[in-house]
Design an enzyme around this catalytic site. Structure first.
Site, PDB file in Angstrom:
ATOM      1  CB  THR A 137      -0.917   0.046   1.246  1.00 39.18           C
ATOM      2  OG1 THR A 137      -0.108   0.272   2.407  1.00 39.18           O
ATOM      3  CG2 THR A 137      -1.698  -1.254   1.403  1.00 39.18           C
ATOM      4  NE  ARG A 138      -0.183   7.973  -1.012  1.00 37.78           N
ATOM      5  CZ  ARG A 138      -1.365   8.224  -0.464  1.00 37.78           C
ATOM      6  NH1 ARG A 138      -2.360   7.384  -0.630  1.00 37.78           N
ATOM      7  NH2 ARG A 138      -1.570   9.308   0.254  1.00 37.78           N
ATOM      8  CE  LYS A 139      -3.072   1.943   5.562  1.00 39.57           C
ATOM      9  NZ  LYS A 139      -3.928   0.931   6.251  1.00 39.57           N
ATOM     10  CB  THR A 140       5.934   3.763   2.443  1.00 36.17           C
ATOM     11  OG1 THR A 140       5.521   5.020   1.886  1.00 36.17           O
ATOM     12  CG2 THR A 140       5.463   2.642   1.535  1.00 36.17           C
ATOM     13  CB  THR A 273       5.425  -0.999   4.020  1.00 33.87           C
ATOM     14  OG1 THR A 273       4.035  -0.649   3.984  1.00 33.87           O
ATOM     15  CG2 THR A 273       5.866  -1.415   2.631  1.00 33.87           C
TER      16      THR A 273
END
Length: 299
Positions: A137-140, A273
């Site tokens: 996902t964009r959860k970085t 992540t």
């Protein structure tokens, strides 16, 4: 794709800029320990001390390239690590080896941890016979996205959209702000160019149908229980067979197999992540002509 080839995705200028930023963060001023070590030509061995998937070689190389050190690898990118394993050797001035040590190890450990989590997720999904895509996902971590997205790829997962410009994803807050699913999708299509797909986050079959009717390419079924997810996906696909279905929310390595099904195209996991455990690596100097060992001092 072969893990070795994935390094071609990384622009050299971006690698150099990231490495310079990381080194600047760790040593923005005087490096007093350089006077302790001196600048004599030295060598160090990189050891893997925990199992997992090796990932992040280009970032490790970039850090030491900034310091005029050379890295020679014993294992290819994507290797399955069985501790304790010698992974590489690094050669250069002693003070430069130690200046890059922690930055390079942090990067490699984090990237390998993400790759290991991704590989475990893909293995769990494939074990059910499911052939869809496991994705991140964009959860970085801010400032570390390229490393973590690359780690997902080395582990065999899909990186999902790299940033906001990679996919026009209409989430729940966008729907509220726009005044409903249909209005949000219509606004998305007005904003999108021909290269972008539109995905809509939905919390019910009604919303999913409304999104598909409005022209969404993909529907994200968020925080559904497995049994509810499969019924909803089947009903949606029956009416809109060309619409892609992504499942996300509350999915872990433990329950991932329950979300695999014939009507699910993508399963995304933020924990790949956000919760990946970093692998344990160490860098140990050794004298020229001696055999490298994972421990430099006797206890």
């Amino acid at each position: 794709m072969d893990a070795e080839g994935l390094a071609l995705l990384l622009p050299p200028a971006t690698l150099a800029a990231l490495a310079a930023t990381w080194l600047q963060e760790d040593c923005p001023g005087l490096n007093y320990t350089a006077l302790v070590t001196g600048a004599a030509p030295s060598q160090a061995a990189l050891w893997a001390k925990s199992p997992g998937v090796l990932a992040g070689r280009p970032f490790f190389d970039a850090v030491f390239a900034q310091l005029n050190c050379e890295v020679s690898w014993s294992l290819p990118e994507g290797s399955k690590l069985v501790p304790v394993a010698k992974v590489a050797e690094v050669r250069g001035p002693a003070h430069c080896l130690l200046l890059g040590e922690r930055v390079a190890l942090n990067t490699l450990a984090r990237c390998s941890g993400v790759a290991s989590a991704a590989a475990a997720a893909v293995e769990a999904a494939r074990g059910t016979g499911w052939t869809g895509r496991v994705a991140g996902t964009r959860k970085t971590t801010p400032g570390f996205r390229l490393v973590e997205k690359y780690g997902l790829l080395v582990g065999g997962a899909d990186s999902h959209r790299y940033d906001l410009g990679g996919l026009l994803m209409v989430k729940d807050n966008h729907v509220v702000a726009a005044g409903g699913v249909e209005k949000a999708v219509q606004a998305a299509w007005r904003a999108a160019n021909f290269t972008l797909k539109v995905e809509v986050e939905c919390s019910s079959l009604q919303e999913a149908v409304e999104a598909a009717q409005a022209g969404a390419d993909l529907v994200l079924l968020d925080n559904f229980r497995p049994e509810e997810l499969h019924l909803t996906a089947a009903a949606l696909k029956a009416r809109f067979p060309s619409v892609g279905v992504e499942a996300s929310g509350g999915i872990t390595l433990g329950n991932l197999p329950q979300f695999c099904g014939p009507h699910i195209d993508v399963i995304s996991l933020g924990m790949l992540t956000q919760a990946a455990q970093a692998l344990d690596f160490s860098l140990k100097l050794f004298a020229e002509g001696t055999t490298p060992a994972p421990h430099t001092r006797q206890s």
